[in-house]
Enzyme design. Structure first.
Site, mmCIF file in Angstrom:
data_model
loop_
_atom_site.group_PDB
_atom_site.id
_atom_site.type_symbol
_atom_site.label_atom_id
_atom_site.label_comp_id
_atom_site.label_asym_id
_atom_site.label_seq_id
_atom_site.Cartn_x
_atom_site.Cartn_y
_atom_site.Cartn_z
ATOM 1 N N TYR A 1 -37.357 28.714 4.580
ATOM 2 C CA TYR A 1 -37.420 29.356 5.906
ATOM 3 C C TYR A 1 -38.869 29.462 6.402
ATOM 4 O O TYR A 1 -39.802 29.241 5.667
ATOM 5 C CB TYR A 1 -36.669 30.679 5.978
ATOM 6 N N GLU A 2 -38.972 29.748 7.680
ATOM 7 C CA GLU A 2 -40.281 29.754 8.370
ATOM 8 C C GLU A 2 -40.944 28.386 8.334
ATOM 9 O O GLU A 2 -42.164 28.270 8.243
ATOM 10 C CB GLU A 2 -41.246 30.804 7.778
ATOM 11 N N GLY A 3 -40.125 27.348 8.408
ATOM 12 C CA GLY A 3 -40.661 25.983 8.361
ATOM 13 C C GLY A 3 -40.755 25.545 6.912
ATOM 14 O O GLY A 3 -41.489 26.128 6.113
#
Ligand SMILES: Cc1cc2nc3c(=O)[nH]c(=O)nc-3n(C[C@H](O)[C@H](O)[C@H](O)COP(=O)(O)OP(=O)(O)OC[C@H]3O[C@@H](n4cnc5c(N)ncnc54)[C@H](O)[C@@H]3O)c2cc1C
Length: 597
Positions: free
Chosen positions: A438-440
């Site tokens: 998550y978050e890239g």
């Protein structure tokens, strides 16, 4: 039972000695209150809360998980009460604007509290963590009225926040987003669509939840240029309290690999009332405030799992008796030697330690940049912003990859017992795994670093950091004690620029070269970046030893760990350097239909 003890001496070493926080705060307007005594007192209180309240709930959260019942989510036993204590302690307001009820302390102090909270119990820490991102977004892009209504309630902790980007067909590629926002006569919008994987999207810990949602206006251009940002409350605010239920409900929660104590929700928006944040079609720009907060927050998760893995591996390695040392029995009274005598076990412990302590220095450095970007004068602010933009993908991806590796070593140190739930080591691995997604994802952070940040700036963003490293190496080049650190660091710092040129030249012929090199480029960058921080820590330790100190053992251990990092972790740059230069051909040669027969 696994446990957590806040590493206060380590925290103080990085904060006070390596990064000279006293000077840092004294140089920033509005930080006059952040005296060393005050900062230490806050950190010690935060440590008590993390150790006594949150750490005991870490396994409970994993075992019980969140329970979904007809739109409601019940968090694990103790989570709600811990949140009440957190609110009563004033923790949500720490680094927020006094105009909205905040304490106005610098972000870097909040980062240290988040480290301790997150290491003690990552799943729990995500609830206030997401609120923090929502607060930063509203502070920067909200109207005065939005701040008065929503920000004050988030700052007090009475309400929590979420970040709603992902939809079932759109994760990395936000340009595919479909959630709609229909303008209404009263200036509000009706939001309709489904978001998935929304962390802390529904729970029983606070009276209201403020969703920060990406959606499209009716006439919006396709792709990322047509996305706007909205506030969508779970309950409509009414005076100082909550009123009617809004049209957003939790459809289900995910059953997942780790972070069981944090609810990962499907949120269905059905004509939900929302309010625009920032200009129409500029939502992604505004959401970057949230995403950058969350990326540094996720970098902290890497540190958290490395630190937790280390803390819980070490006592076991000292206690567990298996086999004899290769150089003869060390525990002659016992039936065997403790496994910490074996070089392979030491390798794993020192790897965890070096990644945790090096990662802490990198993150606290980034947190000081956040302070400067918020508070310093124009030139310094610009410089801090640029450096932060360059370091964020490195911190996010490198520290989560190495955090996961460290968590994995924790299982290995315990042998078969590491695979058994009771000891908590397998939970640490499961909880850590999401941080690279998550978050890239790591791959996306790598493209951001190499493609957007480095190559698109013609290498300028890289130079912003390599200049700092170069200056440090030059300053200490004649110090014999520092040569083992400074010489390899200076060589790699120069090679970093040369490799960038080589990859950049290839990319001009073939864009696939960027994608083919990016992950190895990022990992290489991470190892060199951490080498800089380890060299700084070694220099500080050497200075303390030269000047005479009552804490000789502490500083010697720091130097020894720095030597370990340079001898056994930094050489990984060799493989990354070779792979990033090996080109895209071997990756692209096979047609998709010929991968399997
Ligand atoms: C537990 C959990 C909590 C989450 N919390 C939130 C939240 O609070 N809010 C929210 O909005 N979202 C949240 N997410 C969603 C998360 O951010 C996405 O899962 C993530 O961005 C990846 O998107 P995806 O799953 O659709 O994967 P995809 O985008 O489908 O990617 C699949 C794979 O392809 C790779 N890939 C894609 N494009 C490229 C490319 N150009 N080059 C190289 N590789 C590429 C990716 O790296 C990945 O390996 C959460 C997810 C989980 C599992």
């Amino acid at each position: 039972m696994p446990d957590y003890k806040a590493p206060l001496r380590e925290i103080q070493f990085v904060m006070n000695e390596v990064l000279e926080s006293e000077k840092h705060y004294a140089s920033l307007p509005g930080c006059e209150d952040a005296t060393p005594d005050m900062v230490n007192a806050i950190i010690e209180e935060g440590a008590k809360f993390a150790e006594r309240v949150l750490a005991p709930l870490n396994q409970v959260g994993d075992q019980e998980g969140c329970q979904f019942n007809n739109g409601d989510v019940k968090t694990p036993t103790g989570f709600k009460e811990a949140y009440q204590q957190y609110v009563e302690g004033g923790w949500p307001s720490l680094s927020h604007d006094p105009a909205h009820g905040g304490q106005g302390l610098p972000e870097s102090i909040g980062t240290i509290i988040s480290e301790m909270v997150g290491t003690a119990n990552w799943s729990w820490g995500m609830y206030p963590g997401l609120s923090h991102g929502a607060m930063n977004t509203l502070s920067e892009h909200g109207t005065d009225e939005q701040k008065a209504v929503y920000l004050t309630k988030l700052v007090s902790g009475e309400w929590t926040g979420t970040m709603c980007l992902t939809e079932s067909h759109c994760g990395t590629d936000l340009g595919l987003l479909r959630t709609k926002a229909e303008p209404q006569a009263d200036g509000s919008y009706k939001i309709s669509g489904s978001k998935i994987f929304i962390s802390a999207g529904e729970h029983d810990m606070a009276e209201n939840i403020i969703h920060i949602v990406l959606a499209r206006l009716p006439d919006a251009p396709a792709g990322t240029k047509g996305i706007s940002l909205f506030i969508v409350p779970k309950f409509m605010p009414q005076g100082d309290a909550v009123g009617a239920r809004n049209g957003v409900v939790c459809g289900s929660i995910e059953h997942k690999m780790g972070i069981h104590g944090n609810a990962t929700c499907v949120l269905n928006f059905d004509d939900a009332t929302g309010y625009l944040i920032g200009p129409p079609n500029k939502g992604l720009n505004c959401m970057f405030t949230f995403m950058n907060t969350a990326r540094l927050g996720t970098a902290l998760q890497g540190l958290a799992h490395a630190e937790w893995g280390f803390q819980n591996s070490l006592p076991y390695a000292k206690d567990r008796l298996q086999m004899r040392s290769l150089t003869g029995a060390k525990n002659t009274e016992g039936a065997a030697d403790p496994i910490i005598v074996h070089p392979a076990i030491r390798n794993m412990l020192l790897t965890q330690k070096a990644f945790a302590e090096g990662g802490r220095a990198l993150i606290y450095f980034c947190a000081q940049l956040v302070d400067k970007a918020k508070l310093a004068g124009a030139d310094e602010k610009l410089e801090a912003d640029a450096l932060l933009a360059f370091l964020t993908p490195i911190a996010k991806a490198f520290l989560t990859e190495t955090g996961f590796e460290s968590a994995n070593h924790g299982v290995q140190v315990y042998g078969g017992h590491g695979y058994i739930a009771e000891w908590g080591m397998e939970q640490n691995v499961r909880d850590a795994r999401i941080s690279m997604l998550y978050e890239g994802t790591t791959q996306i952070q790598a493209l951001d670093l190499l493609g957007r940040k480095v190559l698109m700036s013609q290498g300028e963003s890289l130079k912003g950091f390599t200049k700092i490293v170069h200056k440090f190496c030059k300053e200490h080049a004649n110090n014999d004690a520092m040569k083992p650190f400074v010489e390899p660091l200076a060589t790699l710092n120069q090679e970093w620029g040369e490799l960038t040129m080589k990859v950049g030249m290839k990319a001009m012929q073939d864009r696939e070269e960027v994608g083919a090199a990016a992950v190895d480029y990022l990992m290489y960058s991470g190892y060199v970046t951490l080498a800089y921080f380890w060299a700084r820590m070694a220099q500080q330790a050497q200075l303390a030893l030269d000047q005479g100190t009552a804490e000789e053992a502490f500083y010697k251990a720091k130097l020894t760990t720095a030597r370990f990092y340079f001898a056994r972790l930094l050489p990984r740059t060799r493989a990354h350097a070779e792979i990033m230069q090996s080109g895209a051909d071997s990756l692209m040669a096979l047609d998709a239909e010929h991968f399997a027969f």
